[in-house]
Design a protein around this motif. Sequence first.
Motif, PDB file in Angstrom:
ATOM      1  N   LEU A 155       0.826  -1.209   0.000  1.00 15.63           N
ATOM      2  CA  LEU A 155       0.000   0.000   0.000  1.00 15.63           C
ATOM      3  C   LEU A 155       0.860   1.259   0.000  1.00 15.63           C
ATOM      4  CD1 LEU A 155      -2.836  -1.001   2.514  1.00 15.63           C
ATOM      5  CD2 LEU A 155      -2.919  -0.983   0.006  1.00 15.63           C
ATOM      6  N   ALA A 156       2.022   1.195   0.666  1.00 15.19           N
ATOM      7  CA  ALA A 156       2.921   2.352   0.655  1.00 15.19           C
ATOM      8  C   ALA A 156       3.540   2.574  -0.716  1.00 15.19           C
ATOM      9  CB  ALA A 156       4.022   2.161   1.703  1.00 15.19           C
ATOM     10  N   LEU A 157       3.614   1.507  -1.520  1.00 12.15           N
ATOM     11  CA  LEU A 157       4.197   1.622  -2.854  1.00 12.15           C
ATOM     12  C   LEU A 157       3.211   2.187  -3.875  1.00 12.15           C
ATOM     13  CD1 LEU A 157       6.488   0.972  -4.923  1.00 12.15           C
ATOM     14  CD2 LEU A 157       5.516  -1.339  -5.087  1.00 12.15           C
ATOM     15  N   SER A 208       9.296   2.984 -20.091  1.00 16.74           N
ATOM     16  CA  SER A 208       9.735   4.085 -19.231  1.00 16.74           C
ATOM     17  C   SER A 208       9.120   3.975 -17.846  1.00 16.74           C
ATOM     18  CB  SER A 208       9.357   5.426 -19.866  1.00 16.74           C
ATOM     19  OG  SER A 208       9.972   5.587 -21.125  1.00 16.74           O
ATOM     20  N   LEU A 209       7.846   3.609 -17.794  1.00 13.87           N
ATOM     21  CA  LEU A 209       7.181   3.440 -16.504  1.00 13.87           C
ATOM     22  C   LEU A 209       7.851   2.339 -15.692  1.00 13.87           C
ATOM     23  CD1 LEU A 209       4.849   4.079 -14.566  1.00 13.87           C
ATOM     24  CD2 LEU A 209       3.427   2.479 -15.875  1.00 13.87           C
ATOM     25  N   ALA A 210       8.192   1.227 -16.353  1.00 13.60           N
ATOM     26  CA  ALA A 210       8.860   0.128 -15.653  1.00 13.60           C
ATOM     27  C   ALA A 210      10.226   0.556 -15.124  1.00 13.60           C
ATOM     28  CB  ALA A 210       9.005  -1.070 -16.591  1.00 13.60           C
ATOM     29  N   VAL A 211      10.969   1.301 -15.936  1.00 12.12           N
ATOM     30  CA  VAL A 211      12.299   1.761 -15.517  1.00 12.12           C
ATOM     31  C   VAL A 211      12.189   2.728 -14.338  1.00 12.12           C
ATOM     32  CG1 VAL A 211      14.294   3.128 -16.243  1.00 12.12           C
ATOM     33  CG2 VAL A 211      13.360   1.377 -17.760  1.00 12.12           C
ATOM     34  N   LEU A 212      11.196   3.599 -14.369  1.00 12.16           N
ATOM     35  CA  LEU A 212      11.031   4.579 -13.293  1.00 12.16           C
ATOM     36  C   LEU A 212      10.610   3.923 -11.981  1.00 12.16           C
ATOM     37  CD1 LEU A 212       9.216   7.381 -15.317  1.00 12.16           C
ATOM     38  CD2 LEU A 212      11.535   7.484 -14.392  1.00 12.16           C
ATOM     39  N   LEU A 213       9.849   2.849 -12.063  1.00 12.42           N
ATOM     40  CA  LEU A 213       9.385   2.165 -10.852  1.00 12.42           C
ATOM     41  C   LEU A 213      10.404   1.182 -10.294  1.00 12.42           C
ATOM     42  CD1 LEU A 213       5.596   1.317 -11.355  1.00 12.42           C
ATOM     43  CD2 LEU A 213       6.628   2.658  -9.532  1.00 12.42           C
ATOM     44  N   ALA A 214      11.270   0.664 -11.152  1.00 16.78           N
ATOM     45  CA  ALA A 214      12.184  -0.406 -10.742  1.00 16.78           C
ATOM     46  C   ALA A 214      13.051  -0.051  -9.532  1.00 16.78           C
ATOM     47  CB  ALA A 214      13.060  -0.816 -11.928  1.00 16.78           C
ATOM     48  N   PRO A 215      13.653   1.146  -9.444  1.00 19.20           N
ATOM     49  CA  PRO A 215      14.524   1.428  -8.289  1.00 19.20           C
ATOM     50  C   PRO A 215      13.809   1.358  -6.946  1.00 19.20           C
ATOM     51  CG  PRO A 215      14.868   3.040 -10.037  1.00 19.20           C
ATOM     52  CD  PRO A 215      13.650   2.256 -10.410  1.00 19.20           C
ATOM     53  N   ILE A 216      12.507   1.562  -6.938  1.00 20.20           N
ATOM     54  CA  ILE A 216      11.750   1.502  -5.689  1.00 20.20           C
ATOM     55  C   ILE A 216      11.128   0.124  -5.496  1.00 20.20           C
ATOM     56  CG2 ILE A 216       9.900   2.566  -4.352  1.00 20.20           C
ATOM     57  CD1 ILE A 216      12.254   4.415  -4.928  1.00 20.20           C
ATOM     58  N   ALA A 217      10.575  -0.441  -6.558  1.00 20.98           N
ATOM     59  CA  ALA A 217       9.821  -1.687  -6.427  1.00 20.98           C
ATOM     60  C   ALA A 217      10.720  -2.905  -6.223  1.00 20.98           C
ATOM     61  CB  ALA A 217       8.937  -1.891  -7.657  1.00 20.98           C
ATOM     62  N   LEU A 218      11.837  -2.980  -6.925  1.00 19.30           N
ATOM     63  CA  LEU A 218      12.671  -4.181  -6.851  1.00 19.30           C
ATOM     64  C   LEU A 218      13.215  -4.447  -5.445  1.00 19.30           C
ATOM     65  CD1 LEU A 218      14.624  -4.179 -10.241  1.00 19.30           C
ATOM     66  CD2 LEU A 218      12.685  -5.595  -9.539  1.00 19.30           C
ATOM     67  N   ARG A 228      12.019  -1.647   4.573  1.00 27.33           N
ATOM     68  CA  ARG A 228      11.486  -1.391   3.237  1.00 27.33           C
ATOM     69  C   ARG A 228      10.325  -0.404   3.254  1.00 27.33           C
ATOM     70  NH1 ARG A 228       9.606  -6.821   1.211  1.00 27.33           N
ATOM     71  NH2 ARG A 228       9.051  -6.998   3.407  1.00 27.33           N
ATOM     72  N   ILE A 229       9.677  -0.252   4.412  1.00 23.33           N
ATOM     73  CA  ILE A 229       8.616   0.763   4.488  1.00 23.33           C
ATOM     74  C   ILE A 229       9.203   2.151   4.253  1.00 23.33           C
ATOM     75  CG2 ILE A 229       6.965   1.879   6.030  1.00 23.33           C
ATOM     76  CD1 ILE A 229       6.325  -0.762   7.228  1.00 23.33           C
ATOM     77  N   GLY A 230      10.412   2.372   4.781  1.00 22.55           N
ATOM     78  CA  GLY A 230      11.083   3.644   4.532  1.00 22.55           C
ATOM     79  C   GLY A 230      11.400   3.840   3.057  1.00 22.55           C
ATOM     80  N   VAL A 231      11.806   2.744   2.392  1.00 18.24           N
ATOM     81  CA  VAL A 231      12.077   2.827   0.952  1.00 18.24           C
ATOM     82  C   VAL A 231      10.794   3.168   0.197  1.00 18.24           C
ATOM     83  CG1 VAL A 231      12.832   1.539  -1.078  1.00 18.24           C
ATOM     84  CG2 VAL A 231      14.013   1.223   1.111  1.00 18.24           C
ATOM     85  N   ALA A 232       9.700   2.490   0.571  1.00 22.76           N
ATOM     86  CA  ALA A 232       8.422   2.747  -0.106  1.00 22.76           C
ATOM     87  C   ALA A 232       7.952   4.174   0.129  1.00 22.76           C
ATOM     88  CB  ALA A 232       7.372   1.754   0.380  1.00 22.76           C
ATOM     89  N   ALA A 233       8.096   4.654   1.374  1.00 23.29           N
ATOM     90  CA  ALA A 233       7.687   6.031   1.663  1.00 23.29           C
ATOM     91  C   ALA A 233       8.590   7.030   0.947  1.00 23.29           C
ATOM     92  CB  ALA A 233       7.707   6.275   3.169  1.00 23.29           C
ATOM     93  N   GLY A 234       9.897   6.716   0.881  1.00 24.96           N
ATOM     94  CA  GLY A 234      10.806   7.584   0.136  1.00 24.96           C
ATOM     95  C   GLY A 234      10.481   7.617  -1.345  1.00 24.96           C
ATOM     96  N   GLY A 235       9.852   6.540  -1.820  1.00 20.10           N
ATOM     97  CA  GLY A 235       9.443   6.509  -3.217  1.00 20.10           C
ATOM     98  C   GLY A 235       8.416   7.570  -3.556  1.00 20.10           C
TER      99      GLY A 235
END
Length: 271
Positions: A155-157, A208-218, A228-235
């Motif tokens: 949900l944070a993502l 482009s959408l996949a590339v933009l999301l990859a650094p946060i989602a992977l 990882r919640i911090g990573v998702a929130a930082g996203g």
Amino acid sequence: LGARLLLHTSSDQRGRRRSDARTVWPRSTGARGAAMAKEWRYQWRSPMRRTQAIIGVALSMGFAVLQTLPLDDPPATVIYAGMMGLLFSANNAFNVVGFDSHSLWLEFTAAGGLRRHQLEARLLSYGAGTMLGLVLAGLAVGVATGQWGELPIYLALTPTGVLCLLGVGAVVSAAWPLTAIDGDNPFKKPTGANGCGYALAVLGAMASLAVLLAPIALPLVLFDGWWRIGVAAGGWIWGWFVWRTGVSRGVARLDRHGPDLLAELSPRLGT
């Protein structure tokens, strides 16, 4: 019920309560608030947009659940299949300028073109349905599999995914708009949605959408830990940056080529 939700419209104004922009969108005292009020009301009153929103939510949920059926013991990360719902909203987010293009002359008459706050309002009205679809898809996967551990991070993502989609959609909508007339069959293919050029544009936007999301989602999918919640929130910051950049480029494109787009989307008005 389905016909009423998807296609029913009424021209009977009797008994319909009149409301101003503030009733529809709180604090709508300026141009931005008025644009949001107009798009929010249009989102529900337009048969085509209402149909697109309902179908997008339904497909997001159904497709995510289908991914769990072949798995006897699905992992906790299966819930991230709900993010595939972005694909079912891309068709709408990539054409916010071309939708109801025959009314674009109103925007040009009032403000000389489609202004930033108007483009943002159109995008956000579509983004609300996308967010709802992603949230319900995650909940549906949780119900189907019993895997709830990853739900908070998922949900944070979701806001990051929606913001990235809308940022890419702003550029695609301004560069490759398609004529979609409100009132037509909601399942009708928009004029111009064919040919290699448009197909390559959409594929490039998806990539482009996949590339933009990859650094946060992977990192969220491949690693464990509550960090990882911090990573998702930082996203969210990253998503906001993509959104702002995409809207700025879309507005710049509209400023340079607005009359040409008007002539292309509404030939009789453009002349």
